[in-house]
Design a protein around this motif. Structure first.
Motif, PDB file in Angstrom:
ATOM      1  N   SER A   1       0.848  -1.183   0.000  1.00 26.54           N
ATOM      2  CA  SER A   1       0.000   0.000   0.000  1.00 26.54           C
ATOM      3  C   SER A   1       0.885   1.234   0.000  1.00 26.54           C
ATOM      4  CB  SER A   1      -0.920   0.021   1.217  1.00 26.54           C
ATOM      5  OG  SER A   1      -1.621   1.249   1.304  1.00 26.54           O
ATOM      6  N   SER A   2       0.440   2.256  -0.719  1.00 30.32           N
ATOM      7  CA  SER A   2       1.156   3.526  -0.751  1.00 30.32           C
ATOM      8  C   SER A   2       0.835   4.394   0.451  1.00 30.32           C
ATOM      9  CB  SER A   2       0.808   4.287  -2.030  1.00 30.32           C
ATOM     10  OG  SER A   2      -0.587   4.579  -2.074  1.00 30.32           O
ATOM     11  N   GLY A   3      -0.072   3.945   1.309  1.00 32.09           N
ATOM     12  CA  GLY A   3      -0.483   4.713   2.471  1.00 32.09           C
ATOM     13  C   GLY A   3      -1.715   5.561   2.237  1.00 32.09           C
ATOM     14  N   ASP A   4      -2.110   5.743   1.002  1.00 34.52           N
ATOM     15  CA  ASP A   4      -3.270   6.557   0.652  1.00 34.52           C
ATOM     16  C   ASP A   4      -4.497   5.652   0.565  1.00 34.52           C
ATOM     17  OD1 ASP A   4      -5.066   8.414  -0.217  1.00 34.52           O
ATOM     18  OD2 ASP A   4      -3.973   8.970  -2.031  1.00 34.52           O
ATOM     19  N   THR A   5      -5.537   5.971   1.327  1.00 32.28           N
ATOM     20  CA  THR A   5      -6.741   5.147   1.326  1.00 32.28           C
ATOM     21  C   THR A   5      -7.539   5.282   0.041  1.00 32.28           C
ATOM     22  OG1 THR A   5      -7.902   6.926   2.491  1.00 32.28           O
ATOM     23  CG2 THR A   5      -6.969   5.144   3.826  1.00 32.28           C
ATOM     24  N   SER A   6      -7.251   6.324  -0.744  1.00 30.42           N
ATOM     25  CA  SER A   6      -7.947   6.460  -2.035  1.00 30.42           C
ATOM     26  C   SER A   6      -7.347   5.554  -3.097  1.00 30.42           C
ATOM     27  CB  SER A   6      -7.884   7.911  -2.512  1.00 30.42           C
ATOM     28  OG  SER A   6      -6.541   8.313  -2.738  1.00 30.42           O
ATOM     29  N   MET A   7      -6.215   4.939  -2.797  1.00 30.21           N
ATOM     30  CA  MET A   7      -5.565   4.003  -3.702  1.00 30.21           C
ATOM     31  C   MET A   7      -5.818   2.575  -3.213  1.00 30.21           C
ATOM     32  SD  MET A   7      -4.295   5.974  -5.949  1.00 30.21           S
ATOM     33  CE  MET A   7      -3.189   4.874  -6.835  1.00 30.21           C
ATOM     34  N   PRO A   8      -5.834   1.604  -4.123  1.00 26.59           N
ATOM     35  CA  PRO A   8      -6.157   0.232  -3.714  1.00 26.59           C
ATOM     36  C   PRO A   8      -5.005  -0.447  -2.971  1.00 26.59           C
ATOM     37  CG  PRO A   8      -5.599   0.274  -6.035  1.00 26.59           C
ATOM     38  CD  PRO A   8      -5.607   1.708  -5.579  1.00 26.59           C
TER      39      PRO A   8
ATOM     40  N   VAL B   1      -3.308   4.461   5.273  1.00 24.19           N
ATOM     41  CA  VAL B   1      -3.089   3.076   5.700  1.00 24.19           C
ATOM     42  C   VAL B   1      -1.780   3.006   6.480  1.00 24.19           C
ATOM     43  CG1 VAL B   1      -2.754   0.698   4.935  1.00 24.19           C
ATOM     44  CG2 VAL B   1      -4.347   2.193   3.717  1.00 24.19           C
ATOM     45  N   THR B   2      -1.827   2.416   7.656  1.00 25.87           N
ATOM     46  CA  THR B   2      -0.631   2.341   8.511  1.00 25.87           C
ATOM     47  C   THR B   2       0.010   0.964   8.512  1.00 25.87           C
ATOM     48  OG1 THR B   2      -2.022   1.848  10.446  1.00 25.87           O
ATOM     49  CG2 THR B   2      -1.496   4.171  10.005  1.00 25.87           C
ATOM     50  N   HIS B   3      -0.791  -0.115   8.421  1.00 24.28           N
ATOM     51  CA  HIS B   3      -0.231  -1.460   8.512  1.00 24.28           C
ATOM     52  C   HIS B   3      -1.006  -2.418   7.614  1.00 24.28           C
ATOM     53  CE1 HIS B   3       1.024   0.412  12.321  1.00 24.28           C
ATOM     54  NE2 HIS B   3       2.069  -0.390  12.266  1.00 24.28           N
TER      55      HIS B   3
ATOM     56  N   SER C   1      -6.096 -14.394   3.549  1.00 25.78           N
ATOM     57  CA  SER C   1      -6.671 -13.441   4.495  1.00 25.78           C
ATOM     58  C   SER C   1      -5.682 -12.325   4.776  1.00 25.78           C
ATOM     59  CB  SER C   1      -7.056 -14.136   5.812  1.00 25.78           C
ATOM     60  OG  SER C   1      -7.981 -15.179   5.571  1.00 25.78           O
ATOM     61  N   LEU C   2      -6.203 -11.106   4.783  1.00 25.49           N
ATOM     62  CA  LEU C   2      -5.411  -9.912   5.057  1.00 25.49           C
ATOM     63  C   LEU C   2      -6.105  -9.076   6.119  1.00 25.49           C
ATOM     64  CD1 LEU C   2      -4.103  -8.355   1.708  1.00 25.49           C
ATOM     65  CD2 LEU C   2      -2.747  -8.862   3.739  1.00 25.49           C
ATOM     66  N   VAL C   3      -5.311  -8.450   6.978  1.00 27.49           N
ATOM     67  CA  VAL C   3      -5.836  -7.454   7.908  1.00 27.49           C
ATOM     68  C   VAL C   3      -5.124  -6.141   7.606  1.00 27.49           C
ATOM     69  CG1 VAL C   3      -4.168  -8.163   9.688  1.00 27.49           C
ATOM     70  CG2 VAL C   3      -6.168  -6.795  10.313  1.00 27.49           C
ATOM     71  N   VAL C   4      -5.929  -5.072   7.448  1.00 22.61           N
ATOM     72  CA  VAL C   4      -5.419  -3.750   7.068  1.00 22.61           C
ATOM     73  C   VAL C   4      -5.825  -2.762   8.153  1.00 22.61           C
ATOM     74  CG1 VAL C   4      -5.352  -1.977   5.290  1.00 22.61           C
ATOM     75  CG2 VAL C   4      -5.691  -4.369   4.644  1.00 22.61           C
ATOM     76  N   ALA C   5      -4.873  -1.921   8.572  1.00 25.15           N
ATOM     77  CA  ALA C   5      -5.128  -0.892   9.574  1.00 25.15           C
ATOM     78  C   ALA C   5      -5.053   0.475   8.915  1.00 25.15           C
ATOM     79  CB  ALA C   5      -4.130  -0.991  10.717  1.00 25.15           C
ATOM     80  N   ALA C   6      -6.074   1.298   9.125  1.00 24.09           N
ATOM     81  CA  ALA C   6      -6.116   2.664   8.598  1.00 24.09           C
ATOM     82  C   ALA C   6      -6.395   3.627   9.740  1.00 24.09           C
ATOM     83  CB  ALA C   6      -7.181   2.795   7.523  1.00 24.09           C
ATOM     84  N   TYR C   7      -6.018   4.898   9.530  1.00 24.78           N
ATOM     85  CA  TYR C   7      -6.128   5.890  10.613  1.00 24.78           C
ATOM     86  C   TYR C   7      -6.540   7.243  10.046  1.00 24.78           C
ATOM     87  CZ  TYR C   7      -4.670   9.108  14.329  1.00 24.78           C
ATOM     88  OH  TYR C   7      -4.648  10.081  15.289  1.00 24.78           O
TER      89      TYR C   7
ATOM     90  N   SER D   1      -8.699   4.702  14.610  1.00 22.32           N
ATOM     91  CA  SER D   1      -8.187   3.638  13.754  1.00 22.32           C
ATOM     92  C   SER D   1      -9.285   2.651  13.412  1.00 22.32           C
ATOM     93  CB  SER D   1      -7.028   2.883  14.445  1.00 22.32           C
ATOM     94  OG  SER D   1      -5.912   3.724  14.585  1.00 22.32           O
ATOM     95  N   CYS D   2      -9.080   1.983  12.283  1.00 22.89           N
ATOM     96  CA  CYS D   2     -10.022   0.956  11.843  1.00 22.89           C
ATOM     97  C   CYS D   2      -9.235  -0.221  11.298  1.00 22.89           C
ATOM     98  CB  CYS D   2     -10.958   1.508  10.773  1.00 22.89           C
ATOM     99  SG  CYS D   2     -12.127   0.284  10.112  1.00 22.89           S
ATOM    100  N   LEU D   3      -9.517  -1.396  11.816  1.00 19.27           N
ATOM    101  CA  LEU D   3      -8.941  -2.638  11.312  1.00 19.27           C
ATOM    102  C   LEU D   3      -9.978  -3.351  10.469  1.00 19.27           C
ATOM    103  CD1 LEU D   3      -7.154  -4.050  14.503  1.00 19.27           C
ATOM    104  CD2 LEU D   3      -6.084  -2.960  12.560  1.00 19.27           C
ATOM    105  N   GLN D   4      -9.594  -3.782   9.280  1.00 19.18           N
ATOM    106  CA  GLN D   4     -10.508  -4.505   8.392  1.00 19.18           C
ATOM    107  C   GLN D   4      -9.862  -5.820   7.963  1.00 19.18           C
ATOM    108  OE1 GLN D   4     -11.989  -2.263   5.076  1.00 19.18           O
ATOM    109  NE2 GLN D   4     -12.575  -0.488   6.328  1.00 19.18           N
TER     110      GLN D   4
END
Length: 687
Positions: free
Chosen positions: A226-233, A279-281, A292-298, A303-306
């Motif tokens: 991830s590039s860290g940008d939530t607007s990017m996939p 995206v942080t992690h 399975s993937l877990v993604v953390a955003a802030y 924060s939100c884990l998905q």
């Protein structure tokens, strides 16, 4: 999540201003429960003169005895152990990659096995090549008696094959500019050079902020970036590494990607569009499971884990293409599963490193947040299983704690390979250890059957079991030892012989935890030493040309000893002398081990009058028929070798110079073997 221990050091002096410059420390646990961690200053000299990035290793059992293996001027960004726990990869933000190996398994002696530089590249993630060995617990036969049925070898291809299909040793690296690099290490006995290969992750180089690597069952790697940008996939790639003669070829293939979900009732307080989010992690939930993937955003809301899973989905084909009959096209898509929200930023994520159960969602996710809270979450639903908070007690001479910090204390967390403990490192390089719930069945406390299964898994796979010992309750030790012994005794003779030494090590470690088990642990340690010497002595025996090859000399000796002969000279008459002939120079080098065998035999006979059988019948070496017979075999070998080389015989202090000690000791041990439970008074009097 109970707290086990914390290891503190003196706080750094004179570098308060540097704390806001670089708050990045990492830690990692190996399969042998050796921890590697970084510090900003040297532990020995914690002043501004040693400011940098220092890498230390320590045993999880004695974490206060840390040994420094590297002092780096630039920031160390990756600490990665291989599957055996023998190699440690250290990479930094300037592109330096170093692989260290301990010398003869010593924690205070490390040598540089390999080194390379990718100039100007920030190493973001790394993973060693998979060896292709994967053993899982068969859930359908987990209560069965046989190890071969209870534990199954799962089909899993090695990452890189060389001549003959053997796995190749090496590592895959990923940088922040989207560059892939593979390092193929030569065999330790080979003079061939190290093979380096670089390739772009995508068709064009991209900027990457966070990434993770896992293993596919067909030998490929799966990368999520991830590039860290939530607007990017969140982009996923399949990377394959192939060795061809003296070259290495890497191929990267783009896989389905996905955007983080920000709509729905469960995500109404977390919107990516209205506020600036990043995206942080990113973490694969299991390193050997690419589904399975877990993604953390802030963002400003928290924060939100998905959790996202890769699943097959049937898509209907348009009627213009399908014709009168409806047709479906099966494709693989990422599907949103669940989420977890918190008011503070995620500072670190930890997931399982291996799967004990195959194809079963038995793992969980551990997340650390900026408010120093640690949450253990279920893998699928992300519901809270357990939670704790890191409370750091200031030391009397800590000037840094006089003013409140604006940064979190927790910087990184890592889970042990068996998933029983969690290692935490904070901003002061303090180490903290916490218990985790059982992985297979987290709904109930740690039970004897579960602990027995994990110990058997360690016995089969070779993993270290220290993290399990740290979470055991004292009251379950005796029942655990009995259940483990009962299960081991049900195995075939070949299985028992193959795993016997490791079995003794596990039982010894269990008895050491018990308040009344020190004598048992001491006897098992003596038995382990006796078994090791016996194996070494018997390996020197070679069958003669005249004898039959149906039985080895060691088997012949065991058969004669089992007949119950009490006279050592009569035993010699039933053996072929040529089969037990060893070079005199070799015999002389074994004199110290021969002396240890003789001292052990005398020590056991001296303790015989005080070792009356009790109602509880604890383990004693004097009551172990197998150990006593092995000791008698060694005495026979010593007798034979003494005829070839008298100088190798053990030395005894005798009141009668004409007394022959070896035949006497052999006779007393033979009489003891005939009636171990209740030795006669005459034998006790002579002892």
């Amino acid at each position: 999540m109970d707290h086990i221990f914390s290891v503190k050091r003196k706080p750094p002096k004179g570098i308060e201003a540097f704390y806001s410059l670089n708050n990045f420390l990492i830690c990692s646990i190996s399969s042998t429960n050796v921890i590697a961690f970084t510090t900003k200053t040297s532990i020995e000299d914690n002043t501004i003169r040693t400011y940098g990035s220092h890498v230390y290793v320590a045993d999880l059992n004695t974490p206060w005895l840390a040994h420094r293996i590297l002092s780096n001027a630039t920031l160390v960004t990756v600490l990665q152990w291989d599957f055996t726990g023998e190699l440690l990869l250290v990479a930094d933000e300037s592109g330096h990659v170093k692989i260290y190996k301990s010398t003869e398994h010593l924690l205070n002696d490390w040598q540089l096995a390999s080194e390379t530089v990718f100039q100007g590249e920030h190493i973001l993630a790394a993973a060693f090549f998979h060896s292709g060995k994967k053993i899982c617990l068969n859930s359908e036969k987990k209560d069965g008696p046989s190890y071969n049925e209870k534990f199954q070898h799962v089909k899993f291809a090695c990452s890189v094959k060389q001549f003959g299909g053997r796995p190749c040793c090496g590592a895959l690296l990923l940088t922040t500019t989207g560059m892939l690099a593979s390092i193929l290490l030569p065999h330790p006995t080979s003079q061939s050079p190290m093979i380096l290969t670089t390739e772009s992750l995508g068709t064009t180089r991209i900027h990457i902020k966070t990434a993770d690597i896992c293993y596919g069952k067909n030998g490929h790697f799966l990368l999520a970036v991830s590039s860290g940008d939530t607007s990017m996939p969140i982009q996923c790639y399949k990377v394959s590494v192939v060795k061809s003669e003296d070259k290495c070829v890497m191929t990267s293939q783009s896989l389905p990607s996905f955007f983080l979900l920000d709509e729905g009732k469960d995500l109404e307080h977390f919107n990516f569009k209205n506020t600036r989010s990043y995206v942080t992690h990113i973490k694969w939930i299991v390193r050997e499971d690419a589904d399975s993937l877990v993604v953390a955003a802030y963002n400003n809301s928290g924060s939100c884990l998905q959790v996202w899973e890769l699943r097959e989905k049937a898509i209907p084909v348009h009627e213009l293409l399908s014709g009168p009959e409806q047709k479906y096209l099966t494709t693989v898509l990422w599907q949103y599963q669940s989420n977890f929200q918190h008011n503070y930023k995620v500072v670190s994520l930890a997931t399982s490193k291996l799967t004990i159960l195959n194809n079963v969602s038995s793992n969980y996710i551990v997340a650390a947040f900026a408010d120093n809270s640690i949450h253990c979450l279920y893998r699928d639903s992300l519901k809270t299983l357990a939670t704790t908070n890191l409370h750091i007690t200031p030391m009397n001479d800590e000037p840094l704690h006089k003013t409140p910090r604006s940064v979190p204390d927790i910087l990184h967390i890592d889970m042990s390979w068996l998933g029983n403990v969690l290692l935490v490192i904070d901003i002061d390089s303090y180490l903290h250890l916490f218990k985790l719930p059982p992985q297979i069945d987290s709904s109930i406390p740690l039970s004897v059957p579960y602990a027995t299964t994990i110990l058997e898994y360690c016995l089969i796979t070779g993993l270290d079991w220290l993290d399990l010992l740290l979470v055991l309750r004292t009251g379950m030790l005796d029942a655990l030892c009995d259940r483990l012994s009962e299960s081991f005794n049900k195995q075939s003779t070949a299985v028992q012989q193959f795993f016997f030494e490791r079995y003794l090590c596990i039982k010894t470690s269990l008895y050491r935890l018990s308040a009344q088990g020190h004598n048992k642990a001491n006897d098992l340690t003596l038995f382990l030493m006796l078994h090791s010497i016996s194996t070494a002595f018997k390996s020197l025996l070679r069958p003669s040309e005249m004898s039959s090859h149906d039985k080895s000399p060691a088997d012949s000796l065991t058969g004669v000893i089992a007949e119950g002969q009490c006279d050592i000279d009569n035993v010699l008459m039933h053996l072929e002398a040529k089969e037990f002939t060893v070079e005199p120079s070799t015999l002389q080098s074994l004199q110290q081990l021969i002396q240890w065998i003789a001292d052990l035999a005398l020590n056991l006979l001296v303790k015989l009058p005080d070792c009356r059988p009790s109602a509880t019948k604890p383990y004693e070496l004097l009551r172990d028929m197998k150990a006593l017979n092995v000791l008698r075999e060694m005495l026979v070998l010593i007798r034979i070798w003494g005829l070839l080389r008298p100088a190798c015989l053990p030395v005894f202090t005798k009141s009668d110079a004409t007394l022959d000690v070896l035949p006497l000791v052999f006779r007393l041990l033979s009489r003891l073997v005939q009636n171990i439970s209740e030795p006669d008074d005459t034998l006790i009097g002579k002892s």
